[in-house]
Write a protein that holds these residues in place. Sequence first.
Motif, PDB file in Angstrom:
ATOM      1  N   VAL A  57       0.875  -1.166   0.000  1.00  0.00           N
ATOM      2  CA  VAL A  57       0.000   0.000   0.000  1.00  0.00           C
ATOM      3  C   VAL A  57       0.917   1.222   0.000  1.00  0.00           C
ATOM      4  O   VAL A  57       1.956   1.222   0.668  1.00  0.00           O
ATOM      5  CB  VAL A  57      -0.976  -0.020   1.197  1.00  0.00           C
ATOM      6  N   ASN A  58       0.545   2.220  -0.785  1.00  0.00           N
ATOM      7  CA  ASN A  58       1.367   3.427  -0.842  1.00  0.00           C
ATOM      8  C   ASN A  58       0.801   4.461   0.119  1.00  0.00           C
ATOM      9  O   ASN A  58      -0.360   4.829   0.017  1.00  0.00           O
ATOM     10  CB  ASN A  58       1.379   3.960  -2.282  1.00  0.00           C
ATOM     11  N   LEU A  59       1.635   4.919   1.066  1.00  0.00           N
ATOM     12  CA  LEU A  59       1.153   5.901   2.046  1.00  0.00           C
ATOM     13  C   LEU A  59       1.025   7.281   1.413  1.00  0.00           C
ATOM     14  O   LEU A  59       0.088   8.015   1.684  1.00  0.00           O
ATOM     15  CB  LEU A  59       2.105   5.970   3.252  1.00  0.00           C
ATOM     16  N   ILE A  60       1.986   7.620   0.558  1.00  0.00           N
ATOM     17  CA  ILE A  60       1.931   8.919  -0.147  1.00  0.00           C
ATOM     18  C   ILE A  60       2.983   8.894  -1.268  1.00  0.00           C
ATOM     19  O   ILE A  60       3.949   8.133  -1.206  1.00  0.00           O
ATOM     20  CB  ILE A  60       2.145  10.103   0.825  1.00  0.00           C
ATOM     21  N   GLY A  61       2.771   9.743  -2.275  1.00  0.00           N
ATOM     22  CA  GLY A  61       3.684   9.780  -3.426  1.00  0.00           C
ATOM     23  C   GLY A  61       3.017   9.019  -4.570  1.00  0.00           C
ATOM     24  O   GLY A  61       3.491   7.982  -5.000  1.00  0.00           O
ATOM     25  N   GLU A  62       1.898   9.577  -5.065  1.00  0.00           N
ATOM     26  CA  GLU A  62       1.110   8.850  -6.069  1.00  0.00           C
ATOM     27  C   GLU A  62       1.286   9.483  -7.439  1.00  0.00           C
ATOM     28  O   GLU A  62       1.236  10.713  -7.577  1.00  0.00           O
ATOM     29  CB  GLU A  62      -0.362   8.872  -5.652  1.00  0.00           C
ATOM     30  N   HIS A  63       1.484   8.626  -8.428  1.00  0.00           N
ATOM     31  CA  HIS A  63       1.749   9.053  -9.813  1.00  0.00           C
ATOM     32  C   HIS A  63       3.021   9.898  -9.888  1.00  0.00           C
ATOM     33  O   HIS A  63       3.141  10.776 -10.741  1.00  0.00           O
ATOM     34  CB  HIS A  63       0.536   9.788 -10.405  1.00  0.00           C
ATOM     35  N   THR A  64       3.941   9.611  -8.994  1.00  0.00           N
ATOM     36  CA  THR A  64       5.239  10.283  -9.014  1.00  0.00           C
ATOM     37  C   THR A  64       6.340   9.355  -9.520  1.00  0.00           C
ATOM     38  O   THR A  64       7.374   9.839  -9.983  1.00  0.00           O
ATOM     39  CB  THR A  64       5.617  10.761  -7.599  1.00  0.00           C
ATOM     40  N   ASP A  65       6.137   8.037  -9.457  1.00  0.00           N
ATOM     41  CA  ASP A  65       7.264   7.132  -9.780  1.00  0.00           C
ATOM     42  C   ASP A  65       7.715   7.275 -11.228  1.00  0.00           C
ATOM     43  O   ASP A  65       8.905   7.323 -11.511  1.00  0.00           O
ATOM     44  CB  ASP A  65       6.985   5.667  -9.372  1.00  0.00           C
ATOM     45  N   TYR A  66       6.745   7.387 -12.155  1.00  0.00           N
ATOM     46  CA  TYR A  66       7.142   7.507 -13.566  1.00  0.00           C
ATOM     47  C   TYR A  66       7.546   8.935 -13.923  1.00  0.00           C
ATOM     48  O   TYR A  66       7.826   9.237 -15.081  1.00  0.00           O
ATOM     49  CB  TYR A  66       6.037   6.984 -14.503  1.00  0.00           C
ATOM     50  N   ASN A  67       7.564   9.811 -12.926  1.00  0.00           N
ATOM     51  CA  ASN A  67       8.125  11.157 -13.108  1.00  0.00           C
ATOM     52  C   ASN A  67       9.472  11.283 -12.409  1.00  0.00           C
ATOM     53  O   ASN A  67       9.902  12.393 -12.078  1.00  0.00           O
ATOM     54  CB  ASN A  67       7.139  12.198 -12.572  1.00  0.00           C
ATOM     55  N   ASP A  68      10.110  10.133 -12.161  1.00  0.00           N
ATOM     56  CA  ASP A  68      11.418  10.082 -11.484  1.00  0.00           C
ATOM     57  C   ASP A  68      11.365  10.642 -10.070  1.00  0.00           C
ATOM     58  O   ASP A  68      12.381  11.099  -9.544  1.00  0.00           O
ATOM     59  CB  ASP A  68      12.487  10.861 -12.272  1.00  0.00           C
ATOM     60  N   GLY A  69      10.186  10.647  -9.451  1.00  0.00           N
ATOM     61  CA  GLY A  69      10.003  11.308  -8.164  1.00  0.00           C
ATOM     62  C   GLY A  69      10.109  10.379  -6.971  1.00  0.00           C
ATOM     63  O   GLY A  69      10.804   9.360  -7.007  1.00  0.00           O
ATOM     64  N   PHE A  70       9.372  10.735  -5.890  1.00  0.00           N
ATOM     65  CA  PHE A  70       9.469  10.028  -4.619  1.00  0.00           C
ATOM     66  C   PHE A  70       8.161   9.319  -4.286  1.00  0.00           C
ATOM     67  O   PHE A  70       7.083   9.864  -4.541  1.00  0.00           O
ATOM     68  CB  PHE A  70       9.800  11.023  -3.501  1.00  0.00           C
ATOM     69  N   VAL A  71       8.280   8.137  -3.716  1.00  0.00           N
ATOM     70  CA  VAL A  71       7.111   7.385  -3.251  1.00  0.00           C
ATOM     71  C   VAL A  71       7.403   6.891  -1.832  1.00  0.00           C
ATOM     72  O   VAL A  71       8.563   6.789  -1.434  1.00  0.00           O
ATOM     73  CB  VAL A  71       6.787   6.184  -4.173  1.00  0.00           C
ATOM     74  N   LEU A  72       6.340   6.584  -1.092  1.00  0.00           N
ATOM     75  CA  LEU A  72       6.524   6.140   0.295  1.00  0.00           C
ATOM     76  C   LEU A  72       5.570   4.973   0.602  1.00  0.00           C
ATOM     77  O   LEU A  72       4.639   5.111   1.388  1.00  0.00           O
ATOM     78  CB  LEU A  72       6.278   7.338   1.238  1.00  0.00           C
ATOM     79  N   PRO A  73       5.807   3.835  -0.040  1.00  0.00           N
ATOM     80  CA  PRO A  73       4.922   2.684   0.177  1.00  0.00           C
ATOM     81  C   PRO A  73       5.418   1.780   1.304  1.00  0.00           C
ATOM     82  O   PRO A  73       6.554   1.914   1.770  1.00  0.00           O
ATOM     83  CB  PRO A  73       5.031   1.933  -1.156  1.00  0.00           C
ATOM     84  N   MET A  74       4.565   0.859   1.728  1.00  0.00           N
ATOM     85  CA  MET A  74       5.018  -0.220   2.613  1.00  0.00           C
ATOM     86  C   MET A  74       4.497  -1.541   2.058  1.00  0.00           C
ATOM     87  O   MET A  74       3.437  -1.587   1.425  1.00  0.00           O
ATOM     88  CB  MET A  74       4.536   0.003   4.054  1.00  0.00           C
ATOM     89  N   ALA A  75       5.269  -2.602   2.270  1.00  0.00           N
ATOM     90  CA  ALA A  75       4.796  -3.946   1.913  1.00  0.00           C
ATOM     91  C   ALA A  75       3.774  -4.360   2.963  1.00  0.00           C
ATOM     92  O   ALA A  75       3.907  -3.996   4.132  1.00  0.00           O
ATOM     93  CB  ALA A  75       5.972  -4.916   1.889  1.00  0.00           C
ATOM     94  N   ILE A  76       2.747  -5.081   2.563  1.00  0.00           N
ATOM     95  CA  ILE A  76       1.686  -5.450   3.514  1.00  0.00           C
ATOM     96  C   ILE A  76       1.732  -6.948   3.833  1.00  0.00           C
ATOM     97  O   ILE A  76       2.393  -7.728   3.145  1.00  0.00           O
ATOM     98  CB  ILE A  76       0.281  -5.066   2.982  1.00  0.00           C
ATOM     99  N   ASP A  77       0.986  -7.298   4.886  1.00  0.00           N
ATOM    100  CA  ASP A  77       0.963  -8.685   5.354  1.00  0.00           C
ATOM    101  C   ASP A  77      -0.003  -9.526   4.524  1.00  0.00           C
ATOM    102  O   ASP A  77      -0.738 -10.362   5.054  1.00  0.00           O
ATOM    103  CB  ASP A  77       0.622  -8.730   6.844  1.00  0.00           C
ATOM    104  N   ARG A  78      -0.036  -9.282   3.243  1.00  0.00           N
ATOM    105  CA  ARG A  78      -0.789 -10.103   2.293  1.00  0.00           C
ATOM    106  C   ARG A  78       0.164 -10.370   1.146  1.00  0.00           C
ATOM    107  O   ARG A  78       0.845  -9.449   0.689  1.00  0.00           O
ATOM    108  CB  ARG A  78      -2.027  -9.372   1.778  1.00  0.00           C
ATOM    109  N   ALA A  79       0.222 -11.598   0.676  1.00  0.00           N
ATOM    110  CA  ALA A  79       1.319 -11.970  -0.216  1.00  0.00           C
ATOM    111  C   ALA A  79       0.904 -13.091  -1.163  1.00  0.00           C
ATOM    112  O   ALA A  79      -0.152 -13.715  -0.996  1.00  0.00           O
ATOM    113  CB  ALA A  79       2.512 -12.434   0.620  1.00  0.00           C
ATOM    114  N   VAL A  80       1.764 -13.330  -2.154  1.00  0.00           N
ATOM    115  CA  VAL A  80       1.658 -14.518  -3.007  1.00  0.00           C
ATOM    116  C   VAL A  80       2.681 -15.528  -2.499  1.00  0.00           C
ATOM    117  O   VAL A  80       3.842 -15.167  -2.249  1.00  0.00           O
ATOM    118  CB  VAL A  80       1.922 -14.161  -4.486  1.00  0.00           C
ATOM    119  N   TRP A  81       2.250 -16.756  -2.321  1.00  0.00           N
ATOM    120  CA  TRP A  81       3.103 -17.827  -1.810  1.00  0.00           C
ATOM    121  C   TRP A  81       3.267 -18.902  -2.881  1.00  0.00           C
ATOM    122  O   TRP A  81       2.290 -19.238  -3.574  1.00  0.00           O
ATOM    123  CB  TRP A  81       2.453 -18.480  -0.587  1.00  0.00           C
ATOM    124  N   ILE A  82       4.467 -19.449  -3.009  1.00  0.00           N
ATOM    125  CA  ILE A  82       4.689 -20.572  -3.936  1.00  0.00           C
ATOM    126  C   ILE A  82       5.473 -21.661  -3.201  1.00  0.00           C
ATOM    127  O   ILE A  82       6.537 -21.389  -2.631  1.00  0.00           O
ATOM    128  CB  ILE A  82       5.502 -20.155  -5.186  1.00  0.00           C
TER     129      ILE A  82
END
Length: 382
Positions: free
Chosen positions: A29-54
């Motif tokens: 989930v991204n806490l803040i910094g939306e639609h900035t990644d493809y503008n070479d900018g800053f994002v502030l996400p965290m990985a969540i306790d939901r995942a894909v397992w193999i």
Amino acid sequence: MELLNRVMEAFRQRFGMPPWYVVRAPGRVNLIGEHTDYNDGFVLPMAIDRAVWIALSPLTGPYVTAYSLDFDGMAEFALNDLRHTASGWAEYLKGVAWALQEAGYPLHGWRGVLSGDVPIGAGLSSSAALEMAVARAFAAVSSWEWKPQEMALLCQRAENQWVGVNCGIMDQMISARGKAGHALLLDCRSLEGTLVPLPPATAVVILDTATRRGLADSAYNERRAQCEAAARHFGVPALRDVTLEQFAAKADGLDEVTRRRARHVITENARTLQACEAMQRGDAAQLGALMQASHASLRDDFEVSSWELDVMVACAMEHPACYGARMTGAGFGGCAVALVQAEGAQEFAAQIAATYQARTQRVPAVYISQAADGADVVVMPT
Ligand code: GLA
């Protein structure tokens, strides 16, 4: 633990022996910094306790045979003869194999069983989680060193060029590099990351509007094109390079829509850096206020919110335990994220679900989430 046991047990039933490895990779989930990644900018996400397992074991030949418990279907392909077939989850596996081989990684075959609990299409990066889990699986059976950043870039390449979705780098990077209890401030140009702890006594609550994105792909690409046009106007490689002062001085030459798109990106980059500082001070109130401002900017300037997302954010903000809330991910549907007082989180979740349902006649999903570790191997041969 539940999914760990589920994939291990399903592997045992299907193949008559326990798996060698179990790997997992989280959604985000991204806490803040939306639609900035493809503008070479800053994002502030965290990985969540939901995942894909193999759960998987190596095969002797160059083949992958994977069974998805969630789709109740099989993906089977040869690593030396990768081709597109139908769209669907199997294409992510092939895409990752393709990108890894293109980059010179020798791949060993495997057979495995997959399952995940990242809701699909909700804006929580189920695709990135699947890609990173598959890359982690290949690294495990093929015995090369796991390099999270390089793997994230290759999984993004798989999504861009094999699957055909023009995403930025945020989702794969956080699925690869997340850390429990922390968000990651990522500079999407240098890829330098700074881990920042969540403010004390807060909880992150994900609020799924139960609406899905619809025309999101074309709108996403249109936003990217508008940002690129704005960067050209300012004579810089990306909007990341434009300060608020430069924007104010030269924005008049832009048409009204492009000006608002650029203003979102430029102010969002500034907010994201401020949010990181607020987190470092443990200042939940300031972080919440910045999330609130981010939502307004995404709604009014970037125009990627929706009526349901706005209702959800309004419901959240009315609650006394909430510091701030905003839409998260690409937008047009999917989820909002709220920062709330930890002790009020349960009550908040129940209350928001009820209010949102009363106002929209839709039944939302609400997840009180913990920041989790990035892709890893959970079970390996002893
Ligand atoms: C999607 C993309 C990301 C990012 C967000 C918007 O999640 O996959 O790369 O652009 O939208 O911030």
